[in-house]
Write an enzyme that holds these catalytic residues in place. Structure first.
Site, PDB file in Angstrom:
ATOM      1  N   LYS A  43      14.008  85.831  23.306  1.00  0.00           N
ATOM      2  CA  LYS A  43      13.552  86.830  23.689  1.00  0.00           C
ATOM      3  C   LYS A  43      12.053  86.817  23.591  1.00  0.00           C
ATOM      4  O   LYS A  43      11.392  87.472  24.695  1.00  0.00           O
ATOM      5  CB  LYS A  43      13.822  88.098  22.680  1.00  0.00           C
ATOM      6  CG  LYS A  43      15.251  88.136  22.355  1.00  0.00           C
ATOM      7  CD  LYS A  43      15.535  89.409  21.523  1.00  0.00           C
ATOM      8  CE  LYS A  43      15.074  89.489  20.320  1.00  0.00           C
ATOM      9  NZ  LYS A  43      15.583  88.382  19.209  1.00  0.00           N
ATOM     10  N   ARG A 118      17.837  98.066  16.111  1.00  0.00           N
ATOM     11  CA  ARG A 118      18.552  97.200  15.484  1.00  0.00           C
ATOM     12  C   ARG A 118      19.884  97.628  14.833  1.00  0.00           C
ATOM     13  O   ARG A 118      20.772  97.025  14.669  1.00  0.00           O
ATOM     14  CB  ARG A 118      17.829  96.753  14.116  1.00  0.00           C
ATOM     15  CG  ARG A 118      16.954  95.613  14.532  1.00  0.00           C
ATOM     16  CD  ARG A 118      16.104  95.535  13.232  1.00  0.00           C
ATOM     17  NE  ARG A 118      14.655  94.907  13.648  1.00  0.00           N
ATOM     18  CZ  ARG A 118      14.244  93.572  13.693  1.00  0.00           C
ATOM     19  NH1 ARG A 118      15.506  92.772  13.434  1.00  0.00           N
ATOM     20  NH2 ARG A 118      13.009  93.139  13.829  1.00  0.00           N
ATOM     21  N   ARG A 157      11.983  73.448  14.416  1.00  0.00           N
ATOM     22  CA  ARG A 157      10.790  74.090  14.909  1.00  0.00           C
ATOM     23  C   ARG A 157       9.421  73.629  13.848  1.00  0.00           C
ATOM     24  O   ARG A 157       9.717  73.946  12.715  1.00  0.00           O
ATOM     25  CB  ARG A 157      10.745  75.609  15.243  1.00  0.00           C
ATOM     26  CG  ARG A 157      10.006  76.255  16.040  1.00  0.00           C
ATOM     27  CD  ARG A 157      10.461  77.523  16.646  1.00  0.00           C
ATOM     28  NE  ARG A 157      10.730  78.486  15.537  1.00  0.00           N
ATOM     29  CZ  ARG A 157      11.128  79.582  16.056  1.00  0.00           C
ATOM     30  NH1 ARG A 157      11.176  80.018  17.310  1.00  0.00           N
ATOM     31  NH2 ARG A 157      11.461  80.488  15.084  1.00  0.00           N
ATOM     32  N   ARG A 190       7.391  77.296   9.351  1.00  0.00           N
ATOM     33  CA  ARG A 190       7.484  78.700   9.101  1.00  0.00           C
ATOM     34  C   ARG A 190       8.189  78.941   7.877  1.00  0.00           C
ATOM     35  O   ARG A 190       9.479  78.420   7.996  1.00  0.00           O
ATOM     36  CB  ARG A 190       7.635  79.693  10.076  1.00  0.00           C
ATOM     37  CG  ARG A 190       6.475  79.832  11.085  1.00  0.00           C
ATOM     38  CD  ARG A 190       6.639  80.865  12.028  1.00  0.00           C
ATOM     39  NE  ARG A 190       5.716  80.971  12.959  1.00  0.00           N
ATOM     40  CZ  ARG A 190       6.143  81.116  14.457  1.00  0.00           C
ATOM     41  NH1 ARG A 190       7.508  81.222  14.476  1.00  0.00           N
ATOM     42  NH2 ARG A 190       5.448  81.275  15.246  1.00  0.00           N
ATOM     43  N   ARG A 201      19.563  86.172   8.172  1.00  0.00           N
ATOM     44  CA  ARG A 201      19.106  86.972   9.399  1.00  0.00           C
ATOM     45  C   ARG A 201      20.260  86.971  10.414  1.00  0.00           C
ATOM     46  O   ARG A 201      20.283  88.122  11.087  1.00  0.00           O
ATOM     47  CB  ARG A 201      17.917  86.308  10.003  1.00  0.00           C
ATOM     48  CG  ARG A 201      16.725  86.589   9.181  1.00  0.00           C
ATOM     49  CD  ARG A 201      15.367  85.705   9.745  1.00  0.00           C
ATOM     50  NE  ARG A 201      14.699  86.404  10.770  1.00  0.00           N
ATOM     51  CZ  ARG A 201      13.909  86.022  11.720  1.00  0.00           C
ATOM     52  NH1 ARG A 201      13.455  84.791  11.703  1.00  0.00           N
ATOM     53  NH2 ARG A 201      13.422  86.930  12.675  1.00  0.00           N
TER      54      ARG A 201
END
Length: 243
Positions: A43, A118, A157, A190, A201
């Site tokens: 997104k 959400r 990542r 991260r 999540r």
């Protein structure tokens, strides 16, 4: 407090580029779009491209909340009180902050909402607020992707903190593992780019946010995107959905 700007103080290039932007945007159709998808579904990659293409404003609710708190707007002050107590900011407050943002000139042609709603309750409140403005959500783009692909995407990542440059161990590796190509400084991962954080999540996404897709599907305005495809392909699909 007056926030008016003396145009004589604004550089000519800035005025010209804004004027050109407004002329280019005047012929664009209005669009009110929601991007829905799990973390890592792309997104954030698509939002700036689509925002510029269609002259929309990009409303990422987390950023907006922080901006309202920093600007000490009446809603921002209320939000800060809730955060200071360790409470969640109420849905009504978030919808109020979105309502406030829609008054800006940059939102005249419409918006991309990213990270909201959400929950179904939030979707209902958003619909009521837009109804009061005499408008509604045009399209809901569902960035559909399987959990295992996301895990591979996110856990691989790595970021160069100073520049924001990002790498991926499989898809875009640095020349030297763990080292930024440009500065030679170490890369970091991260805190929330780990399998454990992603799992919780994703569970929250499936539990709370997937019902939002069903809610809008009943209204007939959901388009499913193949979010596992390369970014350029997804951009083409998004434009097709919005045309």
């Amino acid at each position: 407090m007056s926030t008016s700007v003396n145009l004589e103080d604004v550089p000519a290039e800035s005025l010209m580029s804004e004027l050109l932007r407004r002329m280019r945007c005047s012929s664009k159709p209005d669009k009110r779009v929601i991007f829905i998808g799990p973390p890592g579904s792309g997104k954030g990659t698509q939002s700036p491209i689509i925002k510029d293409e269609y002259c929309l404003c990009h409303l990422a609710t987390g950023d907006m909340l922080r901006a309202s708190v920093a600007a000490k707007t009446p809603l921002g002050i209320k939000a800060k009180e809730a955060m200071d107590k360790g409470e969640l900011v109420s849905d009504d407050l978030v919808v109020g902050i979105i309502d406030e943002a829609l008054k800006k000139p940059s939102c005249q042609k419409g918006f991309i909402l990213d990270g909201f709603p959400r929950t179904v309750v939030q979707a209902e409140k958003l619909d009521v607020m837009l109804q009061n403005r005499g408008t509604k959500v045009d399209k809901v783009l569902n960035f559909a992707i399987d959990d295992p692909i996301l895990e591979e995407r996110i856990t691989g990542r790595w970021i160069h903190p100073a520049s924001g440059r990002s790498y991926h161990t499989k898809f875009a590796p640095p020349k030297v593992p763990g080292i930024d190509d440009v500065t030679g400084e170490p890369l970091i991962q991260r805190k929330d780019d780990t399998a454990a954080v992603l799992k919780s999540r994703l569970e929250a996404f499936h539990r709370q946010t997937e019902p939002v897709i069903d809610y809008y599907a009943k209204k007939g305005n959901v388009v499913n995107l193949p979010a596992e495809k390369p970014p350029q392909t997804v951009t083409t699909e998004v434009k097709k959905a919005l045309s």
